[in-house]
Design an enzyme around this catalytic site. Structure first.
Site, PDB file in Angstrom:
ATOM      1  N   GLU A  97      19.892 -16.166  -7.561  1.00 34.65           N
ATOM      2  CA  GLU A  97      19.349 -14.882  -7.987  1.00 34.65           C
ATOM      3  C   GLU A  97      18.725 -14.991  -9.382  1.00 34.65           C
ATOM      4  OE1 GLU A  97      18.417 -12.333  -6.701  1.00 34.65           O
ATOM      5  OE2 GLU A  97      18.317 -10.831  -8.278  1.00 34.65           O
ATOM      6  N   LYS A 153       6.820  -3.918  -4.449  1.00 37.89           N
ATOM      7  CA  LYS A 153       8.217  -3.479  -4.478  1.00 37.89           C
ATOM      8  C   LYS A 153       8.877  -3.560  -3.113  1.00 37.89           C
ATOM      9  CE  LYS A 153      12.036  -2.016  -6.103  1.00 37.89           C
ATOM     10  NZ  LYS A 153      12.873  -3.096  -6.674  1.00 37.89           N
ATOM     11  N   GLU A 205       9.911 -14.915 -10.626  1.00 38.29           N
ATOM     12  CA  GLU A 205       9.030 -13.850 -10.143  1.00 38.29           C
ATOM     13  C   GLU A 205       8.390 -13.041 -11.259  1.00 38.29           C
ATOM     14  OE1 GLU A 205      10.776 -10.696  -7.744  1.00 38.29           O
ATOM     15  OE2 GLU A 205      12.670 -10.939  -8.772  1.00 38.29           O
ATOM     16  N   TRP A 208      -3.148  -2.545  -1.430  1.00 39.69           N
ATOM     17  CA  TRP A 208      -2.738  -3.905  -1.789  1.00 39.69           C
ATOM     18  C   TRP A 208      -3.410  -4.777  -0.749  1.00 39.69           C
ATOM     19  CZ3 TRP A 208       0.683  -7.956  -0.144  1.00 39.69           C
ATOM     20  CH2 TRP A 208       1.252  -8.714  -1.170  1.00 39.69           C
ATOM     21  N   ARG A 262       4.650   0.312  -6.760  1.00 42.13           N
ATOM     22  CA  ARG A 262       4.736  -0.510  -5.549  1.00 42.13           C
ATOM     23  C   ARG A 262       3.791  -1.699  -5.601  1.00 42.13           C
ATOM     24  NH1 ARG A 262       6.807   2.471  -1.031  1.00 42.13           N
ATOM     25  NH2 ARG A 262       5.716   1.066   0.346  1.00 42.13           N
ATOM     26  N   LYS A 307      14.825 -14.276 -10.322  1.00 47.14           N
ATOM     27  CA  LYS A 307      14.386 -13.320 -11.346  1.00 47.14           C
ATOM     28  C   LYS A 307      13.414 -13.980 -12.306  1.00 47.14           C
ATOM     29  CE  LYS A 307      15.191 -10.427  -9.870  1.00 47.14           C
ATOM     30  NZ  LYS A 307      15.901  -9.973  -8.701  1.00 47.14           N
ATOM     31  N   CYS A 359       0.831  -1.205   0.000  1.00 43.33           N
ATOM     32  CA  CYS A 359       0.000   0.000   0.000  1.00 43.33           C
ATOM     33  C   CYS A 359       0.866   1.256   0.000  1.00 43.33           C
ATOM     34  CB  CYS A 359      -0.855   0.037   1.253  1.00 43.33           C
ATOM     35  SG  CYS A 359      -1.898  -1.399   1.451  1.00 43.33           S
ATOM     36  N   HIS A 381      22.085 -35.152  -4.901  1.00 40.92           N
ATOM     37  CA  HIS A 381      21.485 -35.489  -3.604  1.00 40.92           C
ATOM     38  C   HIS A 381      19.972 -35.273  -3.631  1.00 40.92           C
ATOM     39  CE1 HIS A 381      25.420 -36.107  -1.919  1.00 40.92           C
ATOM     40  NE2 HIS A 381      25.804 -34.985  -2.528  1.00 40.92           N
ATOM     41  N   ASN A 402      -1.638   2.274   6.081  1.00 42.67           N
ATOM     42  CA  ASN A 402      -0.783   1.165   5.648  1.00 42.67           C
ATOM     43  C   ASN A 402      -0.490   0.337   6.878  1.00 42.67           C
ATOM     44  OD1 ASN A 402      -0.655   2.232   3.130  1.00 42.67           O
ATOM     45  ND2 ASN A 402       1.525   2.731   3.183  1.00 42.67           N
ATOM     46  N   GLY A 403      -0.421  -0.974   6.723  1.00 37.19           N
ATOM     47  CA  GLY A 403      -0.135  -1.844   7.866  1.00 37.19           C
ATOM     48  C   GLY A 403      -1.337  -2.717   8.191  1.00 37.19           C
TER      49      GLY A 403
HETATM   50  C1  F6R Z   1      13.266  -9.714  -5.910  1.00 34.24           C
HETATM   51  C2  F6R Z   1      13.128  -8.633  -4.949  1.00 34.24           C
HETATM   52  C3  F6R Z   1      12.840  -8.996  -3.531  1.00 34.24           C
HETATM   53  C4  F6R Z   1      13.576  -8.032  -2.581  1.00 34.24           C
HETATM   54  C5  F6R Z   1      13.212  -8.357  -1.116  1.00 34.24           C
HETATM   55  C6  F6R Z   1      13.990  -7.490  -0.158  1.00 34.24           C
HETATM   56  O1  F6R Z   1      13.562  -9.225  -7.183  1.00 34.24           O
HETATM   57  O2  F6R Z   1      13.212  -7.489  -5.284  1.00 34.24           O
HETATM   58  O3  F6R Z   1      13.177 -10.317  -3.263  1.00 34.24           O
HETATM   59  O4  F6R Z   1      14.949  -8.171  -2.785  1.00 34.24           O
HETATM   60  O5  F6R Z   1      11.846  -8.159  -0.928  1.00 34.24           O
HETATM   61  O6  F6R Z   1      13.783  -6.142  -0.411  1.00 34.24           O
HETATM   62  P1  F6R Z   1      14.778  -5.037   0.112  1.00 34.24           P
HETATM   63  O7  F6R Z   1      16.053  -5.208  -0.596  1.00 34.24           O
HETATM   64  O8  F6R Z   1      14.103  -3.737  -0.201  1.00 34.24           O
HETATM   65  O9  F6R Z   1      14.922  -5.269   1.585  1.00 34.24           O
END
Ligand code: F6R
Length: 583
Positions: free
Chosen positions: A460, A578, A467, A70, A27, A464, A2, A483, A96-97
């Site tokens: 990583e 985000k 997601e 959200w 976001r 990517k 949010c 394993h 928010n929260g």
């Molecule tokens: C994946 C991604 C998330 C963030 C995670 C931590 O592409 O962006 O996995 O890395 O939510 O976020 P931060 O770095 O803002 O603590």
């Protein structure tokens, strides 16, 4: 997650708020709304769906609050969208929260004849504040209501009859933007950048009263001073330019952002390195992509003989007994607002370790909880999938490791030469990545393997891909295959092998053999092709580059191109936000 944005000033609030909501879109949200106070009434417009589909709105009034929602409590709908108003329309709130005891509060208010039209905890909160307004002002009523509330919040309360707003914060980010004869507030710096760079970060337990040209902040009933920071970002940096998506832009920006990450004051590096050197034990903690970067730092430090442990922030508490006042906890975060990380840092506070943070955003909650902060200076990262923040974090980690090692200058040159190669890596791998996407876009699963420092790249790259393209993807350490995961390999299953010509090369090639024998389609990421590879993504010779950067860049691009080929919007993956500001 949010988003909140609000305005108190002389201009038409609805126009400013609508533009601000668009700046918060990245976001992630499912509904939106604004409330404007004017001549003793509050007018509210709120809708499920996209802001860009809203007609041009122009409500009269110079004070207002706005929200992108959200869904947590209650499905996405017009009714559950914020702002919520008190049953008589006198107050409006954006929140928010999560208020965890909202059901009990709702029951009590129903007995007092309050009425509710939504399923949300936030509508309970605005009515609870209303119920406290008998003989006191809006600030006191809000403070009294919050003593009965459990959970987390950033709230802005608007009244039909006052020319100020009341803000409150607990465990959810909240900023005040100080303008010229006008004030802003937001959960995120982005909507304020058009108007001001002077920002105050509220602390947990703060309440504030904001008029057009003043603000007062209180904590535990006393007035407190909160100083302003100047945010080094501009709105221009967040423009899409000629790119189709922010993720594409941010992948291409990495040449510059890695260079920016290298501009660190010597005293910051020294102060952090002196803490690391004196640490009995170093704990590295983060979530998601930042955790994968943390794994790189873990290996860099442990290669130098430091006692390190890299842990998911949401799991840190289970290792709390190992943390002492002689430990250093390194928190890695793009946003500095990740709820799991904040909660982990609060949880270990009683152990009194030194906290060093590697952050991108300035003025965050994690910053408040840290003894030392180093900024990666990547600028605003808008794509939900983190790319430039990841390589910026890794660049800073190498710089710190180089400083610890007494080889800062050489490390900086190596990182600079790595940054300069980003453009070519993308250009040279473009056609092979397109071929991979074309031929393998129908696959249900992708596996990524790497060893040593390249294990983080495998994790990583898998994160990517999954997601943003929604293809199932997993990363493994090469040695792990036999394993268990090898059972998943059958004819045609893609296995991406991170195989730079470093000390891990022979072993990872032998793991690739194991997969190939079971029919896998091997995508090799290396400086040299190999007979095992069905697809070959070329990265530069290793001696002049940092592999966790050079190998991840083309794989970020693979994920991006795959998502686009499958018709997904890489900037707004489903169900993701985000910054994850709720636990
Ligand atoms: C994946 C991604 C998330 C963030 C995670 C931590 O592409 O962006 O996995 O890395 O939510 O976020 P931060 O770095 O803002 O603590």
């Amino acid at each position: 997650m949010c988003g909140i944005f609000g305005y108190v000033g002389d201009r038409n609030a609805s126009q400013i708020l609508m533009q601000g909501l668009k700046d918060l879109e990245y976001r992630g949200y499912d509904s939106w709304g604004i409330a404007i106070a004017n001549n003793g009434t509050i007018n509210v417009i709120k809708r499920k769906g996209e802001i860009s589909k809203a007609e041009d709105l122009c409500l009269e009034g110079r004070i207002g609050i706005a929200h992108t929602r959200w869904a947590t409590h209650g499905v996405p709908s017009d009714i559950n969208a914020h702002p919520h108003i008190s049953y008589d329309g006198a107050l409006a709130i954006v929140h928010n929260g999560i208020i965890t005891n909202f059901e009990a509060l709702r029951e009590r208010l129903l007995k007092e004849e309050y009425k509710f039209s939504s399923d949300t905890d936030s509508e309970v909160l605005v009515n609870l504040i209303h119920s406290k307004m008998n003989d006191v002002g809006l600030l006191e009523a809000t403070q009294a209501a919050l003593t009965e509330v459990e959970g987390s919040y950033a709230i802005a309360v608007l009244s039909a009859n006052h020319d100020y707003v009341v803000l409150a914060k607990k465990e959810s980010p909240f900023l005040i933007g100080v303008g010229n004869d006008e004030m802003f507030f937001a959960s995120d710096i982005m909507p304020m950048l058009d108007y001001t760079k002077k920002v105050i970060t509220l602390h947990d337990g703060d309440t504030a009263v904001l008029t057009q040209n003043s603000f007062e902040v209180f904590n535990s009933d006393s007035k407190v001073t909160r100083s302003a920071t100047s945010v080094p970002w501009s709105k221009k940096e967040a423009e899409l330019g000629n790119f189709a998506h922010y993720m594409q832009k941010e992948i291409h920006e990495q040449e510059r952002t890695i260079q920016e990450a290298l501009r660190q004051p010597a005293e910051t590096l020294e102060a952090i390195c002196s803490s690391l050197k004196n640490a009995e034990r170093i704990f590295i903690t983060a979530e998601g992509t930042s955790l994968n970067a943390g794994m790189v730092f873990d290996l860099l430090l442990s290669e130098k003989g430091y006692m390190t442990k890299c842990l998911r922030a949401s799991e840190l508490r289970h290792h709390k007994n190992q943390i002492t006042q002689d430990s250093v906890v390194v928190a890695v975060s793009q946003s500095g607002e990740t709820a799991d990380l904040i909660s982990a840092l609060k949880d270990i506070k009683e152990k009194n370790p030194k906290v060093v943070s590697i952050l991108n955003r300035v003025g965050s909650h994690v910053e408040q909880l840290s003894d030392h902060v180093i900024y990666i200076k990547a600028g605003p990262e808008i794509g939900v999938a983190s790319t430039k923040a990841y390589t910026g974090q890794i660049a800073v980690m190498y710089l710190l490791a180089g400083n610890l090692n007494g080889s800062l200058d050489e490390t900086r040159s190596l990182l600079l030469s790595t940054a300069e190669k980003v453009h070519n890596i993308l250009a040279e791998s473009e056609s092979e990545i397109s071929r991979i996407v074309e031929e393998l876009k129908g696959q249900r699963d992708f596996y990524f393997i790497g060893k040593g420092i390249n294990h983080a790249t495998a994790l990583e790259a898998a994160l990517k891909l999954k997601e943003i393209s929604y293809i199932h993807a997993e990363g493994f350490a090469g040695g792990e295959l036999k394993h268990g995961p090898l059972a998943l390999i059958e004819k045609g299953v893609p296995v991406v092998v991170i195989a730079p010509k470093d000390s891990t090369y022979q072993d990872i090639i032998s793991n690739a053999h194991e997969a190939k024998t079971r029919g896998a389609a091997i995508i090799g990421v290396s400086s040299e092709t190999h007979t095992l590879f069905d697809y070959f993504v070329k990265i530069p010779e290793n001696h002049s580059t940092i592999y966790p950067i050079t190998s991840v860049v083309p794989l970020q691009y693979l994920a991006y191109k795959m998502a686009v080929a499958l018709g997904k919007n890489p900037d707004k993956p489903r169900n993701l936000a985000k910054s994850v500001t709720v636990k």
